[in-house]
Design a protein around this motif. Structure first.
Motif: not given
Length: 331
Positions: A40-63
């Protein structure tokens, strides 16, 4: 990196958007926490400023991972996209539609499609806590819920926009007819749908509708869950609980491998990876606003971001199109 307007809003998203299904772990053979944070941090450092997630992903873990990864960052420079409507904790109290049974640590967990007003509000509050933020840039219905009126879903999201809990409201996996019905109450800013070189069905109706009505299209599974990276054909081994063992059966893998062999030559000429070439092609298709790309570690995240540096000429796009006709006709 390119930054593109989301539908009819003033929100700008990075053309390559970080997709966080895999870092949730479930259905993807697990994850490594420190690598997920780094991705996630490497994405932000390289211009990927948008992060898509969902509660279902890992039952809350992804968020939760994302909330930890962005701690201390400039929140205004990050666009957080999350969802609602897949309920697994029993809070739906028998309402909604059974979707499928997930397996977590050997336990079977029934997952329901449910998007009633109260459930949406509860899910948003839970997501805000996990993400450690006080607003969501784009809230999306995860899957259509035929047990709840579309008007109720859209009215609820409209209220959340007015309250400042979310900046924009979107849907996922909606057909044109459903978008039309939604627009009678509140026009969604976006529709997140499956789209890839091997799955282009939305081009016939959804893409023209989105362009005409200024609805953004967020493309998920552009790599067909890793199949289009070519790595599967190098060893073909996935963990036993990896859902892709079943998912890949829908494709004529012999035809896909032949296509990727030809595409690999073009990628080699450009000194880029096959994955970068595929991602860049996807961002160049009509009507596609942003493309989701997952990453399990920092290096994958960096390579995803660099996909936007790939240049494809008209002749090269024509070559890809011609080769694709043989593969799509086979599936």
């Amino acid at each position: 990196m390119e930054y593109r307007a989301l539908g009819n809003t003033d929100i700008k998203l990075s053309a390559i958007t970080y997709g966080s299904f895999a870092i949730g772990g479930n259905m993807w053979g697990g994850n490594v926490h420190k690598d997920s944070i780094a991705s996630v941090q490497a994405s932000l450092e390289n211009g990927v400023t948008t992060i898509d997630t969902a509660p279902f992903y890992g039952f809350g873990l992804s968020e939760e991972v994302i909330g930890e990864a962005i701690k201390g960052k400039d929140r205004s420079s990050i666009q957080l996209l999350t969802k609602f409507g897949l309920v697994w904790d029993g809070s739906n109290q028998g309402k909604g539609i059974h979707f499928f049974d997930a397996v977590e640590n050997g336990n079977t967990i029934p997952v329901y499609k449910y998007a009633g007003k109260g459930s949406i509000i509860r899910e948003v509050e839970d997501s805000l806590k996990r993400l450690k933020t006080d607003y969501i840039d784009l809230l999306q219905l995860h899957w259509p819920d035929d047990s709840t009126a579309i008007s109720e879903v859209m009215e609820t999201m409209e209220r959340l926009v007015e309250q400042g809990k979310i900046r924009a409201a979107g849907v996922s996996n909606y057909a044109v007819a459903q978008l039309d019905e939604a627009a009678e109450t509140f026009l969604p800013a976006s529709n997140q749908v499956a789209y890839s070189m091997l799955n282009r069905s939305i081009e016939s109706d959804l893409v023209p509708y989105a362009i005409q009505n200024k609805v953004g299209i967020i493309a998920y599974s552009p790599m067909e869950r890793g199949l289009l990276t070519g790595k599967y054909f190098q060893d073909g081994k996935l963990k036993e609980d990896d859902h892709r063992n079943e998912y890949f059966k829908q494709f004529d893998l012999h035809k896909v491998k032949g296509f990727l062999d030809k595409l690999s030559g073009l990628a080699a000429d450009k000194s880029v990876s096959l994955a970068q070439l595929v991602l860049r092609w996807t961002t160049l298709q009509d009507g596609i606003t942003v493309v989701l790309a997952g990453a399990r570690n920092a290096e994958q995240a960096i390579q995803n971001a660099k996909a936007m540096e790939v240049s494809l000429s008209h002749e090269e796009l024509t070559f890809i199109e011609k080769e694709l006709t043989h593969v799509i006709s086979a599936n």
